[in-house]
Each structure stands twice: as C-alpha cells, then as structure tokens.
Motif scaffolding. Structure first.
Motif, PDB file in Angstrom:
ATOM      1  N   MET A 109      45.793  62.197  33.796  1.00  0.00           N
ATOM      2  CA  MET A 109      45.773  61.967  35.249  1.00  0.00           C
ATOM      3  C   MET A 109      45.708  60.470  35.520  1.00  0.00           C
ATOM      4  SD  MET A 109      42.921  63.024  38.074  1.00  0.00           S
ATOM      5  CE  MET A 109      43.544  64.611  38.499  1.00  0.00           C
ATOM      6  N   ILE A 110      46.600  59.998  36.382  1.00  0.00           N
ATOM      7  CA  ILE A 110      46.635  58.569  36.705  1.00  0.00           C
ATOM      8  C   ILE A 110      45.414  58.210  37.542  1.00  0.00           C
ATOM      9  CG2 ILE A 110      47.904  56.771  37.929  1.00  0.00           C
ATOM     10  CD1 ILE A 110      50.472  58.246  37.308  1.00  0.00           C
ATOM     11  N   ARG A 111      44.761  57.131  37.174  1.00  0.00           N
ATOM     12  CA  ARG A 111      43.573  56.660  37.895  1.00  0.00           C
ATOM     13  C   ARG A 111      44.020  55.766  39.058  1.00  0.00           C
ATOM     14  NH1 ARG A 111      41.800  57.460  32.594  1.00  0.00           N
ATOM     15  NH2 ARG A 111      39.716  58.367  32.458  1.00  0.00           N
ATOM     16  N   HIS A 112      44.397  56.380  40.141  1.00  0.00           N
ATOM     17  CA  HIS A 112      44.959  55.659  41.281  1.00  0.00           C
ATOM     18  C   HIS A 112      43.954  54.702  41.893  1.00  0.00           C
ATOM     19  CE1 HIS A 112      48.792  57.794  41.404  1.00  0.00           C
ATOM     20  NE2 HIS A 112      48.137  58.934  41.181  1.00  0.00           N
ATOM     21  N   ASP A 113      42.661  55.107  41.912  1.00  0.00           N
ATOM     22  CA  ASP A 113      41.667  54.229  42.529  1.00  0.00           C
ATOM     23  C   ASP A 113      41.578  52.897  41.788  1.00  0.00           C
ATOM     24  OD1 ASP A 113      40.756  55.526  40.290  1.00  0.00           O
ATOM     25  OD2 ASP A 113      38.665  55.660  40.985  1.00  0.00           O
ATOM     26  N   ALA A 114      41.631  52.926  40.450  1.00  0.00           N
ATOM     27  CA  ALA A 114      41.582  51.688  39.673  1.00  0.00           C
ATOM     28  C   ALA A 114      42.856  50.881  39.857  1.00  0.00           C
ATOM     29  CB  ALA A 114      41.372  52.005  38.198  1.00  0.00           C
ATOM     30  N   LEU A 115      44.004  51.559  39.931  1.00  0.00           N
ATOM     31  CA  LEU A 115      45.269  50.843  40.099  1.00  0.00           C
ATOM     32  C   LEU A 115      45.351  50.179  41.463  1.00  0.00           C
ATOM     33  CD1 LEU A 115      47.661  53.475  38.485  1.00  0.00           C
ATOM     34  CD2 LEU A 115      47.218  51.172  37.619  1.00  0.00           C
ATOM     35  N   GLU A 116      44.902  50.872  42.475  1.00  0.00           N
ATOM     36  CA  GLU A 116      44.987  50.320  43.831  1.00  0.00           C
ATOM     37  C   GLU A 116      44.053  49.141  44.020  1.00  0.00           C
ATOM     38  OE1 GLU A 116      44.268  53.614  46.361  1.00  0.00           O
ATOM     39  OE2 GLU A 116      46.215  54.581  45.945  1.00  0.00           O
ATOM     40  N   ALA A 117      43.039  49.030  43.183  1.00  0.00           N
ATOM     41  CA  ALA A 117      42.098  47.920  43.308  1.00  0.00           C
ATOM     42  C   ALA A 117      42.614  46.627  42.688  1.00  0.00           C
ATOM     43  CB  ALA A 117      40.767  48.306  42.649  1.00  0.00           C
ATOM     44  N   LEU A 118      43.747  46.700  42.002  1.00  0.00           N
ATOM     45  CA  LEU A 118      44.282  45.508  41.327  1.00  0.00           C
ATOM     46  C   LEU A 118      45.110  44.695  42.317  1.00  0.00           C
ATOM     47  CD1 LEU A 118      45.330  47.162  37.946  1.00  0.00           C
ATOM     48  CD2 LEU A 118      43.335  45.711  38.390  1.00  0.00           C
ATOM     49  N   PRO A 119      44.754  43.430  42.563  1.00  0.00           N
ATOM     50  CA  PRO A 119      45.424  42.622  43.603  1.00  0.00           C
ATOM     51  C   PRO A 119      46.909  42.397  43.369  1.00  0.00           C
ATOM     52  CG  PRO A 119      43.326  41.639  42.971  1.00  0.00           C
ATOM     53  CD  PRO A 119      43.588  42.744  41.990  1.00  0.00           C
ATOM     54  N   VAL A 120      47.376  42.488  42.122  1.00  0.00           N
ATOM     55  CA  VAL A 120      48.788  42.199  41.864  1.00  0.00           C
ATOM     56  C   VAL A 120      49.697  43.238  42.499  1.00  0.00           C
ATOM     57  CG1 VAL A 120      49.148  43.492  39.718  1.00  0.00           C
ATOM     58  CG2 VAL A 120      50.291  41.291  40.028  1.00  0.00           C
ATOM     59  N   ARG A 121      49.128  44.381  42.893  1.00  0.00           N
ATOM     60  CA  ARG A 121      49.939  45.425  43.521  1.00  0.00           C
ATOM     61  C   ARG A 121      50.663  44.885  44.752  1.00  0.00           C
ATOM     62  NH1 ARG A 121      50.526  50.872  44.075  1.00  0.00           N
ATOM     63  NH2 ARG A 121      49.090  51.361  42.381  1.00  0.00           N
TER      64      ARG A 121
ATOM     65  N   ARG B  66      46.303  45.078  21.513  1.00  0.00           N
ATOM     66  CA  ARG B  66      45.661  46.385  21.383  1.00  0.00           C
ATOM     67  C   ARG B  66      44.864  46.724  22.642  1.00  0.00           C
ATOM     68  NH1 ARG B  66      41.834  46.155  18.081  1.00  0.00           N
ATOM     69  NH2 ARG B  66      41.796  48.252  17.209  1.00  0.00           N
ATOM     70  N   ALA B  67      44.151  45.703  23.170  1.00  0.00           N
ATOM     71  CA  ALA B  67      43.326  45.950  24.360  1.00  0.00           C
ATOM     72  C   ALA B  67      44.180  46.273  25.571  1.00  0.00           C
ATOM     73  CB  ALA B  67      42.459  44.714  24.635  1.00  0.00           C
ATOM     74  N   ALA B  68      45.299  45.550  25.736  1.00  0.00           N
ATOM     75  CA  ALA B  68      46.168  45.804  26.886  1.00  0.00           C
ATOM     76  C   ALA B  68      46.750  47.204  26.821  1.00  0.00           C
ATOM     77  CB  ALA B  68      47.280  44.758  26.929  1.00  0.00           C
ATOM     78  N   ALA B  69      47.167  47.644  25.638  1.00  0.00           N
ATOM     79  CA  ALA B  69      47.726  48.994  25.507  1.00  0.00           C
ATOM     80  C   ALA B  69      46.680  50.046  25.830  1.00  0.00           C
ATOM     81  CB  ALA B  69      48.267  49.190  24.094  1.00  0.00           C
ATOM     82  N   ARG B  70      45.476  49.860  25.340  1.00  0.00           N
ATOM     83  CA  ARG B  70      44.414  50.844  25.593  1.00  0.00           C
ATOM     84  C   ARG B  70      44.086  50.894  27.081  1.00  0.00           C
ATOM     85  NH1 ARG B  70      42.421  49.214  20.257  1.00  0.00           N
ATOM     86  NH2 ARG B  70      42.508  51.076  18.940  1.00  0.00           N
ATOM     87  N   ARG B  71      44.056  49.740  27.730  1.00  0.00           N
ATOM     88  CA  ARG B  71      43.747  49.709  29.161  1.00  0.00           C
ATOM     89  C   ARG B  71      44.825  50.425  29.961  1.00  0.00           C
ATOM     90  NH1 ARG B  71      39.754  49.446  32.978  1.00  0.00           N
ATOM     91  NH2 ARG B  71      40.522  48.441  34.872  1.00  0.00           N
ATOM     92  N   MET B  72      46.096  50.192  29.650  1.00  0.00           N
ATOM     93  CA  MET B  72      47.181  50.850  30.387  1.00  0.00           C
ATOM     94  C   MET B  72      47.156  52.361  30.152  1.00  0.00           C
ATOM     95  SD  MET B  72      50.496  48.298  30.306  1.00  0.00           S
ATOM     96  CE  MET B  72      50.260  47.485  28.737  1.00  0.00           C
TER      97      MET B  72
END
Length: 852
Positions: A1-13, A70-76
C-alpha cells in the motif's frame, strides 16, 4: 500500500509538474532541492509512473555511495509499501536486489559506469537521475559526460536529471544542453549555530594525520551537546580511524548508544542508523551522512570541520586520501542534518572568524585525484584525451600524462592512446587499473584465488591493527570475524568470478605480464611460498614501488624513498613491495602503510620492464667514473668498473665536470687568465668578431677551443694538463685578420711617460684599470685609451698606495692634484711634487736620483 501521507508531506511534490514538463520539452533538467524535500525518493517514483499518474518508465538513480544507494532504495520501497527488489531495487558492488518488475533501480555511479561501458545505449532505461552531483566525485562527473554523449549520439530519447541539494546549477544546465533549472524549496527547520573552537591551538591536518587534541575536543563537545540539547547527536569526522578514536573516548557516554557509520560499516549497522532508536544515540559518521541519508531523531550536529579528499603526488608516485578543511558548502549540508525534523543546533569545532576563509565548495576530484582509472574509462569510450567529453572541469594535463604512462606500462592502451583488448578487460573489472593488472597477471602465476585475496586486501585497506605486513594482514583477514573480514571475503568472491570470466576463452599469453621480466609463470619466483606470492601480487600492482633497503630507508624503483615505521612487520627486509604509502608531516620520504617482503627475483619479475643493463660514464666525486650497471629503475642491482668506455661518453663526462666545477680544472699559466679578460673586454666593447668567453659561451663552443686535447683526455688529471691560454687563442678571429690587432686594441701593458710598461687590469670589462705611480704620469695631458675606452687610472703614492682615481688626467692635474700634493709631499719629501705636473718631467726615481 502506497503511503500517501508520507509522499504528500515531501515538498518536492510541488515542482513535479515543472520537472516533468521540462523533461518533456527538453529531455534534460537540473533539479535543485534542499535535503529532506524528497528529491532522492519521490522524484524517481514519479518519473517511473509508480504513483498512479504518468507513463510507466524505467528509471535508474545514480548515487555516489553504496550506503546511500541501499538506503534510497529501501526508503522508496517503504513509501510504496513494498519490499526492496519489487518495484524498486538496487545494485551496488557485491550486492544486487532487482526483480523482473523493478522500475526504479538505484545504483552507485561506479556500477553505472561499468554498465555504460558494456551497453552504451542503456537498453531499456528511459530516465537517469544523477543524485548529489554537487559532490563532484570523479565517477559521477564521468557518468554525466558519458550520458550526455549517449543522448547526443545514440539515444536522443534518454532523459537526464542532475539533482542536488547545493550545486552549480548554471554549470550543470550548460553541460546538459542549456537544461531548464527546477528549484524546490524545503521545509527545513531553523538551526542554531554554536561556535566551539578548541581552547588551545591544534596542529592542522597533514596527510591522513589529525591532531589527537582536536579529536579529544570533538569528544568533549559531544558530551557538552548531550548535556545542553535534546535529541540524537550526529558527529561528522573525516575517517574511520578518527571515528574509532572518538568512540573510544566517549565510552558508553552515560548510557547513550554510540554508532559508527561509514562506507566500511556492516550493512546491519548502516540500516540501524536509518531507523529510529529505542534510546538516545550518538552517530559518528564520515561525509557519507552529509546527503542522501536522513538519520531520524537527530536534533544536534557536531562538526569537526574536516573531510577526506583524494590527492596525488606525481613527483613521488603516491596517491591517497588526505585530510582537508571541509568546505562551506559541506558545512551547510552537515548543519542541515540537525533541522530535518525539528529545530536543531550545530556545534562547529572552529572559530567563527575562520569560517569565511574556508573554501566555498569541495575540490572536484578530477582536479586533484589520480586519473589513471578515468583515463582508461575515457580510452575505452573512444576519447583517450577526454577532449570531447562534456565535463565541468577539464582534467589537468600533467595528471592525464601520468595516467597514460601507467596505462601504457600495463598494456591497457596502445601508442595511439586507444584502449587495447587487455585495457577493456581491465576497465570491466571495476578496479583501479593497477589492481586489475595485478589480478589478471598474478592469477596464472599464483592462482586466481590467492591473487583475488591480495587484491581485495589492497583495494580496501585493512584496519590498522592488522599491521603493515601484507602477508600477515592476509592471514588475519582469513581468520577474522570482524566487519572488515566479512566485507573482504565478499569482495574476494566477486574478484575471483571476475578474474575467471576475464581469463575465460583467452590464451594465457594474452594475460601474461606485458611489462614483466618473464612471461613464464612456471618459472615464477613466487613459487617460494605464500609470502612470496603475496609480495608478487603487490609488486605487479605497484612495480615502481618495489624497493631495496639502502641506508636505513627503501629506495623504490620509481626513485622515491620510503621508510618502515618502528615495529613495522617489513622493517629490515632487504626488498619490499609497497602497496600503500603516505608522507608523514615534515618528512621528505614516504612511509610504508602496507607492504610485503619480497626478494630480488620477485622484483625482477614484477618490474621487469624497468630492468636494463647499460654502460654509465659520468662525472662523479670529482672525476670520470665509467662502470657497467644493471639497474631496476632507480635501484642499482650490480655494478662493475668499465675500462673501455666510449670516448664520446668520456668526453661528455669531462664536459659535465667542467660545467660543475668550472674551468679551474684546466691549467692556467701566467697570462692565460689575463688573455681571457682582454678578450672579454673586446667582446663587450666591439662585439664580433671578438669571441664571447663567458662560462656559458665557452661551454657551448668547447669543441672549438678545447679540441683536440679534450678528445685525448680520459680523467681529471688530463684536464689539468690542458693549457687554457693556448686553447683560448683558437678563438681569436684569425680568419678575418683581426687577431693581429689584439695587442693594439687591448694591450697587455701600456708604456707610460716615465718609460715603464705597466700592466692593464681588464678584470672589469667595462672599465680597464691602469695602476701607476703618480710621478710616472707627469706631462701626460690625456688618460691612455684601449679600444677607444679611457683607462681608469689609479694614481699611486711613492709607497704604491692609491692616492687618486681618475679617467680624465687633464682635469685631475688642473683641479685635484693640488690637494693630493699638499697631503703627500710632506710625507714623501724625497719625491718630486712640482706645482705644474702637466709640464713636469715624468720619473720613476726620487729627487736624489734625479740630481745625479
């Protein structure tokens, strides 16, 4: 399940529409976004169409470090609610997590570089994101140049994004064909700056050395920060050894968990840092934590102000990391780590006044690093001098020339600079070309496994407690249970597979040592035991660093000297192969950091291209020395006298002796020096055809004035028999007839009114001097001249002491003589002192002689 709340909080959006629009219009873009905005995690997902909008694309994200990849892949993957290896995967050296459905693959720039060399079109890849390009790592700059080349020539549809928190946006935009710049604004919290310099002065860093007093101060600042502020503390230090030292000084830090994070840290430690801790933490990190990683819970940063950058010393043939003051850009990046999740504080371990003097940005690696690997990559790409590559900074010419010398010596490039088949194999190993050469060439001699073990040990230096003896360090790694040993074993497996694949299907001769003293592995000196095999691998990697003990230090084949430290495992050995070296503070010699004991047979085998036997005739210790020398580079192996030296070489040595010690080596009878002075005067006054007799001119025309005597000379004693005066007469302008006028134009003696023939002093070619007693010049109205130049007359007292100096006798008789007469006639009453000297009779005698 996509974590929309975390994605929407990222300013680059907010800038995603602008970024995708720029890529649709131009195919390239520069994304500038502060840390924590989501440029590393949200942007690749959006470009890949994994967030429910946009077309499905395959995206490759290039990170400068394994830990960041590795960290970037795990975070995504976490943002998508998946496991790594499904929609998002990663590939780093020695580890890969990618599946059939992977749409975003995070790789290191080194991995991407290898992939480009194998498949220039990057088949199946739609977008490449170059993350953290502001760090200006050499691999990242090279990848960017290659990608632009691919887009311009093969794949105009390939989309490129250069992404960074702080970068030269205009420079990258120009590099990518005037790409649009898209800028995102972060939601970073304010960070308070606390200046905390040491109470006492500390020594500046030099090489890998950091003053222990500074590290003790950093530890004390950490304890202060723990007492004054809440939250986890992130500490920036230059390297692994400094991290270990500060960790030891902190101890348990009052129940606080102390973690050590660097490129060599075990994966589980790296992963633990990126998860919230159960108790308060102090994270000791190198610059890997400056960007791409968010360490949760950090509210405080302690910055030592130091960083490690590569440097190369071409004069000594040494390349290594060196400790430098961190740039202001790095300082901002580090401070920003404290404000990622809440207001924070940065403690800077230097004075505020020093901050303005720090460099603005870190040095681009291409300007300061060893360029051997870069030059090989460029040669394999088809651009040996890198002149056609789109680079922010051109590689220095001297560094490229040094790199080409190494590549030529190991057979990686041909005379035209293009990569050979062997060079292509070396480039695909993912090692420095020197280590690749050792892996390929040592395999048939010592075995692929042992070769891989030693190369892995050199590629990533072992901990200091392994010692500086490479063979002993190898045995320690084999039985070790520490994190280094685990990484080493993984790398050994990778290198064994690479070496086997590279050698497969090719004749052994194609992998034999192109620069070695033997191409017969069966006759290899490495059959003498494991230590010899270890030494051979090191020597094949660094043939110019094979050294022989000479007066307390090792003279290496390349001409540099190296010293083994007290208690060294290689100290006292007659021969060593130096794999790692640095130069200590205040020392002219290198220091052995990691080396292997070898013998002369190994040295000859590994550095055979530098082996030569020749006759040497030279001027040394005050005479001609002729000898037959067998030499391995700068190291003399055998010397014997040579009695039948080539006369031309002897003559050259004699001329060198004259250049070093001067023409005083010749015989200068009475008058010879005077002749040289007379000729110098005429040359300065009249020029041609009178010869220039300066040292430089006489050396230049030695064949004209010293022959045939010089050709018959064999040693210093023979020079002493050459009459310099007679030899100089050969330079006189005999052909024009001017030589006959020598005595007229520059007479050795002048006859004065008294009848005396007085020698002229030509030691000052601008103004010859005539020293004569005053009474002998009575009656002479004008000063004598030579070649039209009035002599400077030194008028002497009857005792021969200077009484007056003049170049105008008439003026002297008229004006100055009265004063001289008044002073001297009472002192010398027996000599004539007429009132009118211009009309008086000149004399060499006293009044009594005159009356007789």
């Amino acid at each position: 399940m996509i974590r929309h709340d975390a994605l929407e909080a990222l300013p680059v959006r907010a800038v995603l529409p602008g970024l995708t629009g720029a890529l649709d219009a131009r195919g390239t873009a520069v994304l500038v976004a502060p840390p924590g905005t989501g440029k590393t995690t949200l942007v690749p997902l959006a470009l890949a169409g994994l967030l429910g909008d946009g077309p499905a694309r395959r995206v490759v994200v290039a990170e400068p470090r394994r830990i960041a990849a590795r960290a970037a892949a795990r975070r995504m993957a976490w943002l998508l609610g998946e496991r790594v290896g499904e929609s998002v995967g990663f590939t780093v050296r020695g580890e890969r997590a990618v599946g059939r459905d992977t749409r975003v693959e995070v790789v290191t720039t080194g991995v991407l570089l290898q992939r480009l060399q194998r498949d220039q079109e990057l088949t199946g890849v739609d977008v490449v994101v170059l993350d953290e390009c502001h760090e200006r790592h050499l691999n990242a700059d090279t990848v960017a140049a290659f990608l632009w080349d691919v887009r311009e020539t093969l794949r105009p549809d390939l989309r490129l994004v250069a992404a960074s928190a702080t970068t030269d946006a205009e420079g990258w935009a120009r590099l990518l064909g005037d790409a649009p710049v898209v800028e995102a604004h972060g939601a970073a919290f304010p960070v308070e700056v606390v200046w905390s310099p040491p109470a006492r002065a500390v020594r500046p860093p030099h090489g890998m050395r950091v003053d222990p007093a500074l590290l003790a101060h950093v530890a004390s600042v950490v304890r202060r920060a723990l007492a004054e502020r809440d939250g986890d503390v992130l500490v920036f230090l230059p390297g692994v050894s400094e991290i270990a030292r500060v960790a030891g000084q902190l101890g348990d830090a009052g129940g606080v968990e102390v973690l050590q994070v660097h490129g060599r840290a075990p994966a589980d430690v790296q992963d633990a840092v990126l998860r919230p801790g159960e108790r308060r933490r102090v994270v000791l990190a190198t610059s890997v934590a400056e960007s791409s990683l968010t360490v949760p819970g950090v509210r405080v940063v302690v910055d030592s102000g130091l960083a490690r950058e590569p440097r190369v010393d071409h004069a000594r043939g040494l390349s290594a990391l060196t400790t430098v003051r961190a740039s202001r850009a790095a300082g901002r990046q580090r401070a920003g780590r404290a404000g990622r999740e809440a207001p924070g504080t940065v403690y800077r371990c230097w004075a505020e006044a020093e901050d303005a003097r720090l460099p603005r940005f870190p040095s681009p690696e291409i300007k300061v690093a060893d360029l051997t690997a870069f030059a090989l990559q460029a040669a394999c790409w088809g651009d040996p001098d890198a002149s056609g590559l789109a680079l922010l900074d051109a590689p220095p010419g001297g560094a490229m020339a040094a790199a080409r010398e190494v590549l030529t010596a190991i057979g990686a490039v041909g005379p035209d600079g293009r990569a050979t088949e062997r060079g292509v194999r070396l480039a695909r190993l993912g090692l420095h070309p020197r280590l690749g050469r050792a892996l390929l060439d040592a395999g048939p001699v010592v075995g692929v496994g042992p070769a891989a073990e030693v190369v892995a040990l050199i590629a990533e230096e072992p901990p200091r407690d392994y010692g500086d003896d490479l063979a002993r360090a190898l045995r320690t790694a084999r039985r070790g249970g520490d994190a280094y040993a685990a990484r080493w074993r993984t790398e050994v497996r990778r290198l064994r597979a690479l070496a086997s694949a590279a050698a497969g299907g090719s004749a052994r001769g194609s992998a034999a040592v192109p620069a070695g003293g033997s191409d017969d592995p069966a006759g290899s000196p490495a059959k003498g035991g494991e230590d010899a095999r270890v030494g051979l691998v090191a020597a094949l990697a660094f043939p110019e660093r094979v050294g022989r003990l000479d007066g307390g230090s090792y003279l290496m084949v390349g001409g540099t000297r190296a010293e083994a430290g007290a208690g060294s495992g290689v100290q006292g050995a007659e021969w060593v192969a130096v794999a790692v070296a640095d130069r200590p503070v205040g020392r002219g010699h290198a220091r052995v950091g990691l080396g292997a004991v070898v013998d002369e047979a190994v040295a000859r085998f590994a550095a055979g291209a530098l082996l030569e036997s020749r006759t040497e005739v030279r001027w040394a210790d005050g005479d001609v020395v002729a000898r037959r020398v067998e030499r391995l580079g700068a190291v003399e192996l055998a010397v014997r006298p040579h009695t039948d030296a080539d006369p031309a070489l002897v003559r050259a040595a004699l001329l060198e002796g004259l250049r070093r010690e001067g023409f005083g080596l010749l015989r200068w009878p009475a008058g010879a020096a005077v002749l040289r002075q007379r000729l110098a005067f005429l040359h300065g006054r009249l020029g041609e055809p009178w010869p220039d007799v300066s040292d430089e001119a006489l050396h230049a025309c030695a064949a004209q004035w010293l022959e045939p005597e010089l050709s018959r000379a064999r040693r210093r004693a023979d020079l002493a028999r050459i009459d310099a005066g007679q030899a100089l007469t050969r330079l006189l302008p005999w052909a024009s007839g001017e030589a006959a006028r020598l005595d007229d134009l520059a007479p050795e003696r002048i006859t004065v009114p008294s009848g005396s023939a007085i020698r002229v002093d030509y030691s000052d070619p601008e103004q010859p001097v005539l020293a004569v007693k005053l009474q002998e010049m009575f009656g002479l109205q004008e000063s004598p001249r030579v070649a039209g130049v009035p002599l400077l007359v030194h008028l002497l007292s009857p005792a021969g002491r200077p009484a007056a100096v003049t170049a105008d006798l008439a003026s002297f008789w008229r004006d100055a003589y009265k004063g001289v007469r008044a002073e001297l006639r009472g002192r010398y009453p027996k000599h004539p002192w007429p009132e009118d000297p211009a009309a008086a009779e000149p004399t060499r005698h006293t009044n009594a002689r005159l009356r007789r």
